[in-house]
Design an enzyme around this catalytic site. Structure first.
Site, mmCIF file in Angstrom:
data_model
loop_
_atom_site.group_PDB
_atom_site.id
_atom_site.type_symbol
_atom_site.label_atom_id
_atom_site.label_comp_id
_atom_site.label_asym_id
_atom_site.label_seq_id
_atom_site.Cartn_x
_atom_site.Cartn_y
_atom_site.Cartn_z
ATOM 1 C CG ASP A 1 -1.971 1.061 1.173
ATOM 2 O OD1 ASP A 1 -2.172 1.648 0.100
ATOM 3 O OD2 ASP A 1 -2.592 1.327 2.208
ATOM 4 C CD GLU B 1 -5.544 6.426 -0.255
ATOM 5 O OE1 GLU B 1 -6.691 5.977 -0.194
ATOM 6 O OE2 GLU B 1 -4.641 6.087 0.529
ATOM 7 C CD GLU B 2 -2.689 5.048 3.025
ATOM 8 O OE1 GLU B 2 -3.785 5.061 3.596
ATOM 9 O OE2 GLU B 2 -2.244 4.045 2.449
ATOM 10 C CG HIS C 1 -3.061 1.096 6.686
ATOM 11 N ND1 HIS C 1 -4.225 1.805 6.925
ATOM 12 C CD2 HIS C 1 -2.799 1.264 5.365
ATOM 13 C CE1 HIS C 1 -4.643 2.354 5.799
ATOM 14 N NE2 HIS C 1 -3.800 2.038 4.830
HETATM 15 ZN ZN ZN Z 1 -3.613 2.669 -0.482
#
Ligand code: ZN
Length: 467
Positions: free
Chosen positions: A293, A327-328, A423
């Site tokens: 991610d 984005e996060e 994450h």
């Molecule tokens: Zn992502």
């Protein structure tokens, strides 16, 4: 066979053909190009090397961090090294949150250290931390039912996510607890918020993510704890003992920082003003390496660009790669892109943001007939099992383009293990297989090329209101 029978059987045969005939047929030339691109990806793919640099050499890339700034510079240079004709960056101001030192433990009725990660955006605790009794709920609804018991306590949202193929639905349905839980708890007088990590691995592995404080309510320190701690608190409470937790979070939010979206164009030969956008997000959380991610998505997109450029073929339309920032914890990159480029003609936007495991196909949100068109193109990807098409698609970074009716798609990856790592400190390069990455590149390269090259484009969506 009589003449009538012959006619009937001919008609039946034609009807069968029509029933199964794709809306748009693939030509031999298209299949040849697809074979070249897919072959290049599978035999000579460089996505893993790109991802290795991004993860091992640059590391995690939280908004405002040195890692993200390095990643912006390096990816822009890499696009140039790969010969992409137009490469540039666009300034975006992003939130700058830093974690600081953090720790928590159960202090009564037993002593036990909790593995935790503050939620992104959380405030810190006062110096010396806070100690309070814990109230456990399994949902926002249950918090509401028990709101009179919350004052002065730390609320623990404790709901396990089922591992397996449905993990992403479990994750999706639990995310609101993490995002709005802190303010909901604060509304009823809570002094802190904990959440059982929204992950599927029970290896004492806390899983961070963003929160959103509501204006006008106290901002309370909030963190995710590993499943083992949540389970222990649950057992202690079930035995009737009050449970007390001490937690100290050093988190704070600094003034916004300068970051950039990285953009690379292979201009179209006939319709350069029409754009097929492919993208992922360059930022990550500040733990692990942001490999799944979304380092993987960025590497896949970069490699698709390299392969198409290297092929020497010029697409009819412009193919544009966008590596979005933030984005996060803000979506500022996606929003900024829409502000600057939303007026341009995007004929499709495809995001890759569900990791680097083997591809399963595409999701597509387009006007009527769009799914059939993508299914037909994707049928060429059956040889790598990447041909399944879901009738809903898109991604966070490209979602602001909805207001313009842009057909939105995503490259879908198998997500069986995704929420074990996502994450967490364990989202590192070793979780990613080179050939799986190459298959993703093959799938996205073929799809991107055909959407950019075919005369017909995807039917557009009804423009939708932004959020
Ligand atoms: Zn992502």
């Amino acid at each position: 066979m009589t003449k009538t029978m012959k006619t009937i059987s001919t008609l039946l045969a034609v009807a069968c053909l029509l029933a199964t005939a794709p809306l748009f047929a693939q030509t031999d030339a298209e299949r040849e190009v697809a074979a070249r691109l897919a072959g290049g990806a599978l035999i000579d793919g460089k996505a893993w090397d790109k991802l290795a640099y991004l993860t091992d050499r640059i590391g995690h890339r939280l908004s405002g961090s040195e890692g993200l700034a390095k990643a912006v510079t390096w990816t822009a240079e890499e696009f140039k090294r790969d010969g992409i004709p137009k490469v540039w960056t666009e300034e975006v101001m992003v939130p700058h949150w830093v974690r600081g030192k953090e720790a928590a433990r159960i202090v009564a009725p037993v002593e036990w250290d909790l593995a935790l990660l503050a939620l992104g955006g959380s405030v810190g605790t006062p110096e010396g931390g806070i100690t309070a009794e814990v109230i456990e709920v399994d949902s926002l609804e249950q918090l509401n039912e028990r709101k009179d018991e919350v004052k002065g306590k730390i609320v623990l949202f404790n709901k396990a996510i089922e591992a397996g193929f449905d993990a992403k639905y479990g994750y999706g349905s639990a995310v609101p607890m993490r995002v709005v839980g802190p303010s909901r708890a604060a509304r009823h007088g809570a002094v802190g918020m904990l959440i059982r990590s929204l992950g599927t691995a029970d290896f004492r592995l806390p899983h961070t993510g963003t929160l959103r404080y509501e204006d006008g309510l106290p901002k309370i320190p909030s963190a995710a704890i590993a499943s083992e701690g949540a389970e222990l608190i649950h057992r202690l409470l079930a035995s009737g003992d009050p449970v007390k937790v001490h937690m100290e979070l050093g988190a704070k939010t600094l003034p916004d920082a300068l970051s950039h979206n990285v953009i690379a164009d292979i201009p179209g030969r006939e319709k350069p003003e029409e754009i097929v956008l492919i993208g992922g997000h360059l930022d990550s959380w500040d733990v692990g390496q942001g490999a799944h991610d979304d380092g993987a998505g960025c590497a896949i997109v970069m490699e698709v660009m390299r392969l198409i450029q290297k092929s020497g073929m010029k697409p009819r339309r412009t193919i544009r790669a966008v590596l979005f920032t933030n984005e996060e914890n803000g979506l500022r990159g996606g929003r900024d892109y829409e502000k600057r480029h939303g007026h341009e003609t995007h004929v499709a936007a495809i995001e890759s943001d569900s990791g680097g495991a083997e591809p399963v196909g595409f999701g597509v949100s387009a006007g009527e007939g769009g799914v059939a068109m993508i299914e037909e193109i994707a049928s060429m990807l059956e040889f790598i099992d990447a041909h399944r098409v879901a009738s809903r698609g898109g991604g966070a970074d490209i979602s602001p383009l909805r207001v313009h009716g842009v057909p939105l798609m995503n490259l879908r990856q198998q997500s069986f293990n995704y929420f074990d790592y996502h994450h967490t400190e364990a989202d590192t390069l070793d979780k990613i297989n080179r050939q799986n990455l190459n298959k993703n590149v093959a799938a996205l390269a073929v799809m991107t090329w055909l959407l950019a090259e075919r005369e017909e484009t995807l039917p557009r969506n009804e423009p939708q209101e932004g959020d």
